[in-house]
Design an enzyme around this catalytic site. Structure first.
Site, short mmCIF file in Angstrom:
data_model
loop_
_atom_site.label_atom_id
_atom_site.label_comp_id
_atom_site.label_asym_id
_atom_site.label_seq_id
_atom_site.Cartn_x
_atom_site.Cartn_y
_atom_site.Cartn_z
CG HIS A 157 26.13 -5.99 32.11
ND1 HIS A 157 25.90 -7.13 31.52
CD2 HIS A 157 27.46 -6.24 32.51
CE1 HIS A 157 26.75 -7.95 31.42
NE2 HIS A 157 27.83 -7.42 32.10
CD GLU A 188 31.54 -5.67 30.51
OE1 GLU A 188 32.26 -6.71 31.00
OE2 GLU A 188 30.25 -5.79 30.58
N GLY A 191 32.56 -14.31 35.04
CA GLY A 191 32.84 -15.93 35.51
C GLY A 191 33.96 -15.98 36.46
C1 PEP Z 1 30.41 -9.24 32.26
O1 PEP Z 1 29.28 -9.92 32.21
O2 PEP Z 1 30.54 -8.20 32.63
C2 PEP Z 1 31.73 -10.24 31.94
C3 PEP Z 1 32.85 -9.62 31.50
O3 PEP Z 1 31.47 -11.46 32.09
P1 PEP Z 1 32.50 -12.79 31.61
O4 PEP Z 1 33.77 -12.31 32.25
O5 PEP Z 1 32.08 -13.88 32.18
O6 PEP Z 1 32.94 -12.72 30.29
#
Ligand code: PEP
Length: 258
Positions: free
Chosen positions: A94, A167, A234
């Site tokens: 991550h 991500e 979140g």
């Molecule tokens: C994450 O940290 O994997 C993530 C997707 O966070 P958020 O949805 O808050 O952007």
């Protein structure tokens, strides 16, 4: 199938985690065409959340996994320990681990291989470019390096599937997600790259998007065939929002079956 992964990060203690897991379970009751929901709570509450989810279709995941099998590694949690507590998935690499805890591509590759080859757990490799790399027009190059360092020379066991969460770092916890077009294009790129590096068939490679997914924007991502699911941070902590996210996935699955 669509996948909804909930990353609870380091937000909840035992009581809050159990309450949230119960509430999420209630919202999933009675749905057909359900996405596969996987909850990734903190290590300390895995056992309690497992008990709550015992007879549901939800699955349990860990937010990280140690690189070693067993031994004098103070503070580490091994893949076997995670398997023992009921995890079927584990996040690896991550961006918060990479950036805040300085995990290099080499460390991430080691974690991935440990989970993949030493346990029954499915590793979920998180990748994504920083804003600097995107602005330098090097998003694919950066993500490619993250993926090649993990899959080069690795044989994926027959019983395992490949899960990658794309991500982009700049979209995590931000005011808005990446554009659907950019995500679709990156997912196609990632899938082709993984197919080239491994001999895994198309339908065993799942690419999820993560970064500021909420109840309002999730449908636009999930309806794309290149988006196999979402990793939600979140919004996964708010029962109503998470319920609506799961509902959007259910709607997409139903619509795609028609
Ligand atoms: C994450 O940290 O994997 C993530 C997707 O966070 P958020 O949805 O808050 O952007």
């Amino acid at each position: 199938m669509k996948y909804i992964f909930a990353n609870w990060k380091m937000h909840l203690g035992i009581r809050e985690s159990v309450a949230l897991a119960r509430a999420v379970m209630q919202t999933l009751r009675g749905e057909d065409d359900m996405p596969q929901v996987v909850i990734f709570p903190s290590f300390t509450v895995l056992n309690d959340v497992r008990k709550v989810m015992a007879r549901s279709r939800m699955k349990l995941g860990a937010q990280n996994c140690g690189t070693e099998k067993k031994g004098a590694f103070t503070g580490e949690v091994s893949a076997h320990m995670l398997e023992d507590v009921g995890c079927q998935y584990a996040l690896v690499g991550h961006s918060e681990r990479r950036i805040i805890f300085s995990e290099t591509n080499e460390i991430v590759a080691k974690r991935y291989k440990t989970v993949l080859l030493e346990s029954k757990i499915t590793p979920v490799l998180c990748v994504g470019e920083t804003l600097v790399e995107r602005q330098a027009d090097n998003a694919q190059g950066y993500v490619s390096e993250q993926i090649v360092s993990v899959f080069n020379g690795v044989r994926i066991p027959r019983q395992k599937e490949v899960f990658i969460a794309y991500e982009p770092v700049w979209a995590i916890g931000a005011s808005q997600p990446a554009s659907v077009a950019d995500v679709v294009s990156m997912h196609s790129f990632i899938k082709e790259l993984v197919k080239k590096l491994t001999d895994v068939a198309d339908n065993r490679i799942h690419i999820l998007y993560g970064g500021s997914i909420d109840a309002k924007n999730v449908y636009a991502f999930l309806r794309e065939k290149q988006v196999d699911g979402v990793l939600v941070g979140g919004a996964s902590l708010k029962v109503k929002d998470f319920e609506l996210i799961v509902k959007s996935a259910t709607d997409v699955i139903t619509a795609q079956e028609l």
